[in-house]
Design an enzyme around this catalytic site. Structure first.
Site, PDB file in Angstrom:
ATOM      1  CG  HIS A 173      -2.049  -1.010   1.079  1.00 31.60           C
ATOM      2  ND1 HIS A 173      -2.030  -2.221   1.734  1.00 31.60           N
ATOM      3  CD2 HIS A 173      -3.183  -0.994   0.337  1.00 31.60           C
ATOM      4  CE1 HIS A 173      -3.123  -2.908   1.424  1.00 31.60           C
ATOM      5  NE2 HIS A 173      -3.837  -2.185   0.576  1.00 31.60           N
ATOM      6  CG  HIS A 177      -1.808  -0.210  -4.364  1.00 28.25           C
ATOM      7  ND1 HIS A 177      -2.333  -1.252  -5.094  1.00 28.25           N
ATOM      8  CD2 HIS A 177      -2.831   0.256  -3.598  1.00 28.25           C
ATOM      9  CE1 HIS A 177      -3.600  -1.423  -4.786  1.00 28.25           C
ATOM     10  NE2 HIS A 177      -3.929  -0.510  -3.883  1.00 28.25           N
ATOM     11  CG  ASP A 279      -8.361  -1.212  -4.080  1.00 28.11           C
ATOM     12  OD1 ASP A 279      -7.236  -0.665  -4.026  1.00 28.11           O
ATOM     13  OD2 ASP A 279      -8.952  -1.665  -3.087  1.00 28.11           O
TER      14      ASP A 279
END
Length: 403
Positions: A173, A177, A279
């Site tokens: 994260h 990303h 995502d």
């Protein structure tokens, strides 16, 4: 005018300190230390720039100075890149370190709509500034700069704030990303049919930076409020705990064939679905990219598990490195989270080439993880019988795990 004249050997010279100070202050939201030595407070992403320090100690080898120079040069690189992407040629020549890398990065941006886009390579070519460079490009491509009459300097300052707000030490994260999700969303937008603690934090952070940067200050208040509300709704939709909620609603729309993209609510709902896909799209990438993301996210899980164990807390699911292997985690994630969502997305898009490509990658990657899991089980059984894995077995396993 350029802020810095940088030769390939790394030498730095300043044309005019006063001009440089003005330019850096405008672009970097910094406060430059003056002759009096007074240092003002600042809220930005870059360290203070003391020109006397740079001039006096560039050759001294001090670690702190090198870091400052590196950060300043990094800012120069992607600011220069953003100008080039908009077709603006600097009036004065600007010699940049690794200029060849910028050329390769521009070449990659010409193929940014392709699903096999390598975000890790792009991040290296942009010196760790993949998110800023990519967003500058896509804001222009999608006409957002013209539509919202955005100031490029303010936009760039805002994007720098966003990128720097990510924790770079996170294996998964992080800003890379975010850039990967952004590139995936760009691909989805090119298709023919076009109460969460963490997500609430992201929303508040985004709104805070928008207001602090004053990127949208020129727009009417009601427009700004609408943008902030829609951003919040999109961010909150990425909460994995709401997966079933969105899947059930999407299934209902598809079964009833009542989606109307001319309706603002339905458009917004499908944007939420697209962002959810972006995502968690890593299992749908090429194996070489997907495997890297899988290892990164599991490393992040394991770090959490190690901390929980250190403080004698119950280890969270998927965070026990001794029990939760990468292949088993990925197979479960693909089976229960990714596949159901992307199968519905393919149904929505009408099985476009991109949707079929993603599902094919997903199935192949899942088969590879199953193969690796089988080898791990076989290795464990051999180890139990013999007391240890032989050197030849270990070498074979390492070779087979390399894609």
């Amino acid at each position: 005018m350029s802020c810095l004249m940088v030769e390939r050997c790394g030498e730095i010279s300043f044309d005019n300190p006063d001009q440089n100070a003005k330019c850096v202050r405008m672009l970097g939201d910094a406060r430059v230390r003056g002759q009096t030595g007074v240092l003002a407070e600042r809220r930005g992403s870059y360290p203070f720039i003391d020109f006397r320090l740079l001039n006096n100690t560039t050759l001294s080898g001090e670690i702190g100075t090198k870091k400052k120079v590196k950060r300043l040069l990094s800012f120069q690189r992607y600011f220069h890149a953003s100008r080039l992407l908009r077709g603006i040629v600097p009036q004065a020549s600007l010699y940049l370190l690794d200029e060849d890398y910028l050329g390769q990065a521009r070449h990659m941006l010409s193929k940014v709509g392709m699903w096999d886009f390598d975000i890790f390579l792009f991040d290296r070519l942009t010196n760790g500034n993949s998110l800023v460079t990519l967003l500058c490009h896509l804001f222009n491509v999608h006409g957002l700069i013209h539509h919202f009459q955005l100031d490029m300097v303010t936009l760039h300052r805002f994007l720098v704030m966003v990128q720097e707000d990510y924790h770079s030490q996170n294996p998964y994260h992080n800003a890379v990303h975010a850039a990967d999700v952004t590139q995936a969303m760009h691909c989805y937008l090119r298709e023919p049919k076009n109460v969460s603690v963490l997500e609430n934090h992201h929303w508040r952070s985004t709104i805070g930076m928008l207001r602090e940067s004053r990127l949208l200050a020129h727009l009417p208040k009601e427009v700004t409020q609408d943008i902030e509300q829609q951003l919040g709704s999109l961010i909150l939709a990425t909460d994995i705990n709401r997966q079933n909620e969105f899947l059930i609603r999407l299934k209902s729309h598809l079964d009833n064939q009542d989606l109307r993209l001319e309706d603002a609510q339905d458009r917004h709902f499908m944007l939420q679905i697209a962002l959810k896909c972006a995502d968690i799209c890593n299992p749908c990438r090429l194996w070489e990219l997907s495997k890297q993301w899988s290892e990164r996210v599991c490393e992040e899980f394991y770090r959490q598990g190690d901390l929980e164990q250190k403080f004698e807390l119950d280890i969270s699911p998927l965070c026990n490195q001794q029990k939760d292997t990468i292949p088993s985690i990925q197979i479960g994630f693909m089976t229960y989270i990714v596949e159901p969502l992307f199968e519905r997305w393919a149904q929505f898009t009408g099985d476009t080439p991109l949707s079929e490509n993603m599902l094919n990658h997903l199935r192949r990657n899942k088969a590879k993880w199953r193969s690796l899991l089988h080898k791990q089980h076989s290795s464990n059984r051999s180890s139990d019988h013999s007391g240890q894995v032989t050197g030849s077995q270990e070498q074979t396993l390492n070779e087979e795990e390399t894609p």
